[in-house]
Design an enzyme around this catalytic site. Structure first.
Site, PDB file in Angstrom:
ATOM      1  N   HIS A 245       0.820  -1.219  -0.125  1.00  0.00           N
ATOM      2  CA  HIS A 245      -0.030  -0.061   0.023  1.00  0.00           C
ATOM      3  C   HIS A 245       0.861   1.177   0.088  1.00  0.00           C
ATOM      4  O   HIS A 245       2.091   1.153   0.300  1.00  0.00           O
ATOM      5  CB  HIS A 245      -0.833  -0.050   1.124  1.00  0.00           C
ATOM      6  CG  HIS A 245      -0.216   0.436   2.344  1.00  0.00           C
ATOM      7  ND1 HIS A 245      -0.261   1.831   2.770  1.00  0.00           N
ATOM      8  CD2 HIS A 245       0.499  -0.225   3.278  1.00  0.00           C
ATOM      9  CE1 HIS A 245       0.429   1.791   4.224  1.00  0.00           C
ATOM     10  NE2 HIS A 245       0.796   0.472   4.149  1.00  0.00           N
ATOM     11  N   CYS A 246       0.310   2.415  -0.476  1.00  0.00           N
ATOM     12  CA  CYS A 246       0.888   3.778  -0.193  1.00  0.00           C
ATOM     13  C   CYS A 246      -0.320   4.453   0.287  1.00  0.00           C
ATOM     14  O   CYS A 246      -1.148   4.100   0.959  1.00  0.00           O
ATOM     15  CB  CYS A 246       1.465   4.282  -1.483  1.00  0.00           C
ATOM     16  SG  CYS A 246       0.170   4.073  -3.078  1.00  0.00           S
ATOM     17  N   LEU A 247      -0.221   5.780  -0.165  1.00  0.00           N
ATOM     18  CA  LEU A 247      -1.324   6.948   0.368  1.00  0.00           C
ATOM     19  C   LEU A 247      -2.691   6.398  -0.040  1.00  0.00           C
ATOM     20  O   LEU A 247      -3.788   6.101   0.376  1.00  0.00           O
ATOM     21  CB  LEU A 247      -0.844   7.988   0.109  1.00  0.00           C
ATOM     22  CG  LEU A 247      -1.892   9.208   0.592  1.00  0.00           C
ATOM     23  CD1 LEU A 247      -2.221   9.149   2.064  1.00  0.00           C
ATOM     24  CD2 LEU A 247      -1.647  10.481   0.193  1.00  0.00           C
TER      25      LEU A 247
END
Length: 663
Positions: A245-247
Site C-alpha cells: 500500500h501507499c497513500l
C-alpha cells in the site's frame, strides 16, 4: 450572422422527453459539452461533439464536417434521406439570442443549419433536463484506451482492498489501518511504500517493511524492487497474506505489484500492467515509475538470457591437470615476470638444499599459471584467434625453472601444435667438464653416469616464417667454465674463462663480458648454413660461424667460440673477451682454438648436431631467465642470408642477450 438572420428554434425539456419516450425515429440529440461532462452524465441516446478549441477552429475553417464529428453509431441517421430533427444542448443556456457569435454553440448551430432542415436548442440545457427527467439521463464509462493517464496519488482512494494474487493484496492507507478488514482477509504482512503513512499498531516489526519514497518524478523505485519481491515471497513461504500500500494504492504500491507480477509470472511490463489494471482499475503509476518498470524488464530479460546461456558460455570447461595425467600447457610470462622468475629460481637453487632422491621443488608460478589457464579456457578462444594473436607479437621466455620441472617435463616432445599458446623456450647452460653434457648431481634423481641424446625437433619448412612456439637456446662454454648464480640481465663477468693471451686457469682474471652490440652492416648477425641441416639456425653475435669446421669464431673452439641453437630460431654466442667488434672476436677465438683438443672438437660437433640430455634438477634452477621479444613478418619472401641482415636492422629487443658464466 446566422443568429441575426433567422431566429433559432427552441425546445423545452417536456417536449424532448415526450419525443424520447416515443421510441425509435425520435430526434437526433447532440451534446455540445466537453467529453468529461458528457461522460459523467448525458441525455439518453445523445451524441457528443466535444467543444474544444481545435474542433471549433476546424469547423470555422471548413476542414471537418458534421458527419465526421458525429460518432459512427449515429452516422446512419445523418445520411438518411428523410428529414431529420436535431436538438442541441449545452450545460445551461436558456436563450440562444444571447450567445456570442464566436462561441462554440453558435458556430455549431450554423453548421448544423446547412445539413438539417430542423435544428432546435434545448431551453435550460442539460441542467434543467436532468433535474426534471433524471430517468432519461444516463452515464457510461469513458472510451479511453487501456493506458495510464499518469497523475499523483489521490488523497482519497476510489476503491477498497484489492486482491491481486491469492497471497498479494493492493490497498491504501485507510485499508491498512482498518484492523477488522485486515483480519477478515488474513493479512499479516504489510509493505509500506511511502514516507508518511504510519505503521499499523497490530503489525509486528518483523512483518513490516517500509520503502521511503515519494510519489514524484525524481524518486528511484528501481533499487527497491528486488527487496520488495523478497519480502512478498517471505510472506508467501510463511503461508500468509501481504498487502502492498501507499497513500491511495494507485501509483507507488501499484508499481511494486506490477514488478512482482513481472518477476514471478514472467510477464512483460505491458502484460503485468494489464493484469493488475483488470483487478484494480484505479491504478495509475506516474511516468517516472513506468520508465523504471521498463528498465526492470530489460534487466530481467538479460538475467534470463545469461541463465539460458550459462552452461555453454558462462561456466568454464573442466580443466585437465596433472590429476588427469595430462600436463597443462604453459603460457609465457611478461618481461618483468620472466626476469623476476629467473632471479627467484637462481636464489632458491642456491639457498635450498633438496634431499637426495627427492623430487624437484614445485614451481612457484604454478598457482598463478593455473589460474591464468582457467581464465583463458573460459574465454573459448579458437585456434584461429590464437594464431592471429601470435602473429602480432611473439614472446620467447626462457624460464627454465617453471617450464622444465621434472614432474611436468615431457620425455619426447613432439612438433608444436599451431592452436596452442606460445611455449617457453629452453636455455641449455650445461655445467661440468664437457660442453653440452651435464655432470651428474648427487641431489638429482636422474644422476646416471651415461648420457642419452635427446630427440631433436623437426625444423619447419623454409617457406614458412619462424612461427614455432617452442625454441631452444644454448649457451656453450669451455671445459674450465664456471657458472656463478647472478640475478636479472645485468652485465656478467666470467672469472673462470681465459682471455686473449692468457692461460686458462682457475686463478686467472678476465675482464667483464659485454653484451653483443646491435647488428649493423659492418658487424651483422651471421647465419650458419649448418642450420639448414641441423636442428636450427646458428647465430653469432661476434663473428661469422663456419659450416662446422673448427676455426676462428667457430662454436667448436675452446674458449672463444659461441654457438648452439635449435627449433628454428634460437642462438647464442660468447667469447673470451667479448666485444661488438668482429675483428677482436676473431683474434680471441684464434688464440683460444690453438689449445683445444681433437676429442673436444668431436664432442662439440656432436652437441651441435644433436640435443644434449636434460640437465640435472639442481643445474636447471641455476640457469638464467632471458626473454626476447621480436616482431615477425619481416623475413617472408627473402633469401636466408638477406633475412638475417634485415632482422639485424629491424628487430627490436626488449632486453639484452647476456653471455652467462656457468659453473
Amino acid at each position: 450572422m446566422a443568429g441575426d438572420r433567422l431566429p433559432r428554434k427552441v425546445m423545452d425539456a417536456k417536449k424532448l422527453a415526450s419525443l424520447l419516450r416515443g421510441g425509435p425515429g425520435g430526434p437526433l440529440v447532440i451534446d455540445s459539452r466537453s467529453f468529461v461532462e458528457y461522460n459523467s452524465c448525458h441525455v439518453l441516446s445523445s451524441v457528443n461533439i466535444c467543444c474544444s478549441k481545435l474542433v471549433k477552429r476546424r469547423l470555422q475553417q471548413g476542414k471537418v464536417t458534421i458527419a465526421e464529428l458525429i460518432q459512427p453509431a449515429t452516422r446512419s441517421q445523418v445520411d438518411a434521406t428523410e428529414p431529420q430533427d436535431v436538438v442541441v444542448y449545452d450545460q445551461s443556456t436558456r436563450d440562444a439570442s444571447v450567445l456570442a457569435a464566436d462561441s462554440f454553440l453558435s458556430i455549431l448551430l450554423s453548421k448544423l443549419d446547412g445539413c438539417f432542415d430542423s435544428v432546435a436548442i434545448l431551453t435550460g440545457g442539460f441542467a434543467t433536463f436532468s433535474s426534471c427527467f433524471p430517468g432519461l439521463c444516463e452515464g457510461k464509462p469513458a472510451t479511453l484506451p487501456s493506458m495510464s493517464l499518469s497523475q499523483p496519488c489521490l488523497p482519497v482512494p476510489s476503491v477498497g482492498l484489492t486482491r491481486i494474487l491469492p497471497h498479494l493484496y493492493l490497498g491504501s492507507q485507510k485499508d491498512v489501518l482498518n484492523k477488522d478488514l485486515m483480519t477478515q482477509n488474513g493479512i499479516s504482512y504489510v509493505l509500506n511504500a511511502s514516507n508518511s503513512c504510519p505503521k499499523p499498531d497490530f503489525i509486528c516489526e518483523s512483518r513490516f517493511m517500509r520503502i521511503p519514497i515519494n510519489d514524484n518524478y525524481c524518486e528511484k523505485l528501481l533499487p527497491w524492487l528486488d527487496k520488495s519481491i523478497e519480502f512478498i515471497d517471505k510472506a508467501k513461504l510463511s503461508s500468509c497474506q501481504v498487502i502492498v500500500h501507499c497513500l491511495a494504492g494507485i501509483s507507488r504500491s501499484a508499481t511494486i505489484a506490477i514488478a512482482y507480477i513481472m518477476k514471478t509470472m514472467g510477464m512483460s511490463s505491458d502484460d503485468a500492467y494489464r493484469f493488475v489494471k483488470d483487478r484494480r482499475p484505479s491504478i495509475s503509476p506516474n511516468f517516472n515509475f513506468l520508465g523504471q518498470l521498463l528498465e526492470y524488464e530489460r534487466s530481467l530479460k538479460l538475467l534470463a538470457a545469461l541463465q539460458t546461456d550459462g552452461p555453454h558460455l558462462g561456466t568454464p570447461e573442466p580443466l585437465m591437470g596433472p590429476a588427469a595425467g595430462i600436463p597443462l600447457p604453459r603460457l609465457p610470462p611478461s618481461t618483468s615476470e620472466s626476469a623476476a622468475t629467473g632471479s627467484e629460481a637462481a636464489t632458491a637453487a642456491r639457498e635450498g638444499s633438496p634431499s637426495a632422491g627427492g623430487d624437484a621443488p614445485i614451481p612457484s608460478t604454478a598457482p598463478a599459471t593455473s589460474a591464468l589457464q582457467q581464465g583463458l579456457r573460459g574465454l573459448h578462444l579458437s585456434s584461429d584467434r590464437l594464431q592471429d594473436t601470435n602473429r602480432l607479437k611473439r614472446s620467447f621466455s626462457l624460464d627454465i625453472k617453471s617450464a622444465y620441472a621434472p614432474s611436468r617435463r615431457p620425455d619426447f616432445p613432439g612438433p608444436p601444435d599451431p592452436g596452442e599458446a606460445p611455449k617457453l623456450c629452453k636455455l641449455d647452460s650445461p655445467s661440468g667438464g664437457t660442453l653440452g653434457l651435464p655432470s651428474p648431481s648427487p641431489d638429482s634423481p636422474d644422476s646416471v653416469p651415461e648420457c642419452r641424446p635427446r630427440p631433436r625437433r623437426r625444423r619447419p619448412p623454409a617457406s614458412s616464417p619462424a612461427r614455432s612456439p617452442a625454441h631452444g637456446l644454448g649457451l656453450n662454454f669451455g671445459d674450465t667454465a664456471r657458472q656463478t648464480p647472478r640475478h636479472g640481465l645485468s652485465a656478467l663477468s666470467a672469472p673462470g674463462l681465459p682471455g686473449p693471451g692468457q692461460p686458462a686457469g682457475p686463478g686467472g682474471w678476465v675482464p667483464p663480458l659485454d653484451s653483443p652490440g646491435t647488428p649493423s652492416p659492418d658487424g651483422p648477425w651471421c647465419f650458419s648454413p649448418e642450420g639448414a641441416q641441423g636442428p636450427g639456425a646458428v647465430f653469432s653475435a661476434f663473428g661469422r660461424v663456419s659450416a662446422g669446421a673448427p676455426g676462428p669464431g667457430n662454436s667448436s673452439s675452446s674458449g672463444g667460440g659461441g654457438g648452439g641453437g635449435g627449433g628454428g630460431g634460437g642462438g647464442g654466442g660468447g667469447g673470451g673477451s667479448s666485444s661488438s667488434n668482429s675483428s677482436s672476436s676473431s683474434s680471441s677465438s684464434s688464440s683460444s682454438s690453438s689449445s683445444s683438443s681433437s676429442s673436444s672438437d668431436l664432442r662439440r660437433r656432436d652437441v651441435r648436431t644433436g640435443w644434449p640430455e636434460e640437465p640435472a634438477a639442481d643445474a636447471q634452477f641455476k640457469r638464467r631467465s632471458c626473454q626476447m621479444e621480436f616482431e615477425e613478418g619481416m623475413v617472408e619472401g627473402r633469401a636466408r642470408g638477406e633475412e638475417l641482415a634485415a632482422l639485424g636492422k629491424q628487430t627490436s629487443f626488449s632486453g639484452s642477450v647476456e653471455v652467462i658464466e656457468v659453473s
